[in-house]
Design a protein around this motif. Structure first.
Motif, mmCIF file in Angstrom:
data_model
loop_
_atom_site.group_PDB
_atom_site.id
_atom_site.type_symbol
_atom_site.label_atom_id
_atom_site.label_comp_id
_atom_site.label_asym_id
_atom_site.label_seq_id
_atom_site.Cartn_x
_atom_site.Cartn_y
_atom_site.Cartn_z
ATOM 1 N N VAL A 249 0.951 -1.142 -0.066
ATOM 2 C CA VAL A 249 -0.042 -0.148 -0.056
ATOM 3 C C VAL A 249 0.931 1.246 0.035
ATOM 4 C CG1 VAL A 249 -1.480 1.309 1.359
ATOM 5 C CG2 VAL A 249 -2.191 -1.149 1.039
ATOM 6 N N ASN A 250 2.018 1.311 0.403
ATOM 7 C CA ASN A 250 2.769 2.542 0.672
ATOM 8 C C ASN A 250 3.899 2.411 -0.436
ATOM 9 O OD1 ASN A 250 1.880 3.165 3.146
ATOM 10 N ND2 ASN A 250 3.517 2.105 4.527
ATOM 11 N N ALA A 251 3.766 1.529 -1.407
ATOM 12 C CA ALA A 251 4.776 1.538 -2.229
ATOM 13 C C ALA A 251 4.214 2.578 -3.519
ATOM 14 C CB ALA A 251 4.824 0.267 -2.908
ATOM 15 N N GLY A 252 5.365 3.006 -4.263
ATOM 16 C CA GLY A 252 4.946 3.740 -5.508
ATOM 17 C C GLY A 252 4.911 2.814 -6.538
ATOM 18 N N MET A 253 4.370 3.132 -7.538
ATOM 19 C CA MET A 253 3.890 1.989 -8.563
ATOM 20 C C MET A 253 3.460 2.752 -10.130
ATOM 21 S SD MET A 253 0.236 0.189 -7.792
ATOM 22 C CE MET A 253 0.857 -0.589 -6.464
ATOM 23 N N GLY A 254 3.633 2.017 -11.028
ATOM 24 C CA GLY A 254 3.536 2.408 -12.493
ATOM 25 C C GLY A 254 4.472 1.857 -13.681
ATOM 26 N N PHE A 255 4.457 2.452 -14.610
ATOM 27 C CA PHE A 255 4.990 2.383 -15.957
ATOM 28 C C PHE A 255 5.952 3.126 -16.194
ATOM 29 C CE2 PHE A 255 0.823 0.167 -15.963
ATOM 30 C CZ PHE A 255 1.008 -1.108 -16.528
ATOM 31 N N THR A 256 7.223 2.960 -16.674
ATOM 32 C CA THR A 256 8.033 3.851 -17.351
ATOM 33 C C THR A 256 8.066 3.750 -18.764
ATOM 34 O OG1 THR A 256 10.320 2.373 -17.033
ATOM 35 C CG2 THR A 256 9.694 4.196 -15.253
ATOM 36 N N LEU B 226 16.200 2.842 -3.774
ATOM 37 C CA LEU B 226 14.878 2.137 -3.661
ATOM 38 C C LEU B 226 14.973 0.614 -3.840
ATOM 39 C CD1 LEU B 226 13.536 4.210 -6.915
ATOM 40 C CD2 LEU B 226 13.183 4.801 -4.241
ATOM 41 N N ILE B 227 13.851 -0.090 -3.368
ATOM 42 C CA ILE B 227 13.769 -1.462 -3.323
ATOM 43 C C ILE B 227 12.450 -1.632 -4.364
ATOM 44 C CG2 ILE B 227 13.167 -3.526 -1.944
ATOM 45 C CD1 ILE B 227 13.627 -1.889 0.764
ATOM 46 N N VAL B 228 12.955 -2.407 -5.172
ATOM 47 C CA VAL B 228 12.071 -2.503 -6.389
ATOM 48 C C VAL B 228 11.471 -3.940 -6.759
ATOM 49 C CG1 VAL B 228 13.996 -3.022 -8.187
ATOM 50 C CG2 VAL B 228 11.888 -2.070 -9.254
ATOM 51 N N ASP B 229 10.276 -3.883 -7.067
ATOM 52 C CA ASP B 229 9.702 -5.081 -7.603
ATOM 53 C C ASP B 229 9.560 -4.870 -9.004
ATOM 54 O OD1 ASP B 229 8.109 -7.216 -8.114
ATOM 55 O OD2 ASP B 229 6.498 -6.816 -6.865
ATOM 56 N N ILE B 230 10.120 -5.896 -10.022
ATOM 57 C CA ILE B 230 9.963 -5.683 -11.475
ATOM 58 C C ILE B 230 8.932 -6.488 -11.578
ATOM 59 C CG2 ILE B 230 10.958 -5.906 -13.667
ATOM 60 C CD1 ILE B 230 13.657 -5.487 -12.235
ATOM 61 N N VAL C 117 9.836 1.760 -1.582
ATOM 62 C CA VAL C 117 9.530 0.481 -2.452
ATOM 63 C C VAL C 117 8.880 1.076 -3.694
ATOM 64 C CG1 VAL C 117 8.217 -1.484 -2.525
ATOM 65 C CG2 VAL C 117 9.318 -0.782 -0.407
ATOM 66 N N LEU C 118 9.362 0.392 -4.724
ATOM 67 C CA LEU C 118 8.693 0.844 -5.948
ATOM 68 C C LEU C 118 8.177 -0.350 -6.866
ATOM 69 C CD1 LEU C 118 8.021 2.682 -8.414
ATOM 70 C CD2 LEU C 118 10.573 2.309 -9.355
#
Length: 326
Positions: free
Chosen positions: A120-127, A189-193, A163-164
């Motif tokens: 819920v606190n993570a950023g998210m989206g598409f580059t 950042l901590i990333v989830d691809i 988190v992204l």
């Protein structure tokens, strides 16, 4: 009256609904998830999975012209209006409890809430949007078209955490892949691809860049088609030089255009490389053997018994073989 939202089947916050919420709040409307016995000026619903079509039809019957439904599970041609598509997501739309209630799997309540808070606190989206591939089982080429750049890493950040969740369909095909990974590293950042990496495109430079960022979970990729065996194997070997295989996850599509023998072959090859496979049954295909195979693999039951010894499948074989005869 308010704007109502319905998240039909997302496991994580639905980005389209978050953008719709942000847009309407920005023009002074009240926005909330649909509540019983309340009237709404307009309702927006989103379905990710095709198995949800029945639910979408039910909602249409209930709300008629007042509801607008989108998402890959309902209409792959439907897109958000540009003024909504380029809105920053409403990161306050979902509560931790909303996401925790959607989680499956065996975990304590505390662990579930911890994971939900992280999401819920993570950023998210598409580059980037689109994909360089045109796989017959995938919606992306039809829905999003050719590969193109749409945003910067900095545009997706949520000030609540580092988190992204990156939704790019094919990050390793991106000419700016290494630059984006360097930015992830520099911003700590901590990333989830989220959509995985195309391991066939992983060279040593990309593998090194992937190894230098912090990952929210296992790095994952797919081996869907038998014809790409050599490229997948080479990509895994290259990635394994920089990221140990126990931190890999390989999604394996079954029920599309492979035989069961080919499905088992891929499982064995991946385990020989010390990579964890995860079986995905194409379109929830109603094939009992594949469903048993998926459970045997995904629940890691293979670590305690061979496929030939897997009791639920042994019991189901008589019925399965009778159906297969017809």
């Amino acid at each position: 009256m308010a704007i109502g939202l319905i998240d039909i089947d997302s496991k994580i916050p639905n980005l389209a609904l978050m953008k719709i919420s942000s847009y309407y709040k920005g023009i002074g409307e009240d926005v909330e998830f649909v509540q019983p016995n309340k009237t709404y000026e307009k309702i927006y619903a989103s379905a990710i999975f095709t198995k949800s079509k029945g639910k979408c039809e039910e909602l249409q019957n209930i709300y008629g012209d007042k509801i607008e439904i989108g998402g890959t599970g309902w209409d792959i041609n439907k897109v958000l209006p540009k003024e909504i598509e380029f809105s920053k997501p409403d990161y306050d739309l979902y509560s931790v409890e909303d996401i925790a209630s959607r989680m499956r799997g065996i975990m304590t309540k505390e662990r579930k809430l911890q994971k939900a808070t992280e999401i819920v606190n993570a950023g998210m989206g598409f580059t980037s949007r689109g994909c360089v591939r045109e796989c017959g089982f995938c919606f992306v080429p039809k829905k999003e078209g050719k590969f193109r750049h749409v945003a910067e890493i900095k545009d997706l950040l949520n000030p609540k955490s580092n988190v992204l969740i990156l939704h790019d369909n094919n990050l390793t095909a991106d000419p700016y892949c290494i630059d984006k990974l360097k930015e992830v590293k520099e911003r700590k950042l901590i990333v989830d691809i989220n959509q995985g990496c195309d391991v066939r495109l992983v060279n040593e430079d990309i593998a090194k860049a992937l190894s230098e960022v912090r990952h929210l979970r296992s790095i994952h990729y797919a081996w869907d088609l038998m014809g790409f065996e050599n490229q997948v194997m080479e990509g895994i070997k290259t990635l394994s030089k920089f990221i140990k295989p126990y931190r890999h996850m390989c999604f394996t599509l079954v029920g599309f255009n492979t035989t069961f023998e080919e499905d088992m072959y891929r499982f064995i090859k991946l385990r020989e490389m010390k990579v964890d496979p995860f079986v995905m049954v194409y379109n929830q295909k109603d094939d009992k053997r594949l469903k048993h195979f998926a459970r045997w693999v995904n629940s890691r039951i293979y670590k305690s018994c061979k496929w030939e010894e897997y009791e639920p499948w042994i019991k189901a074989q008589v019925e399965y073989n009778q159906i297969s005869l017809f």
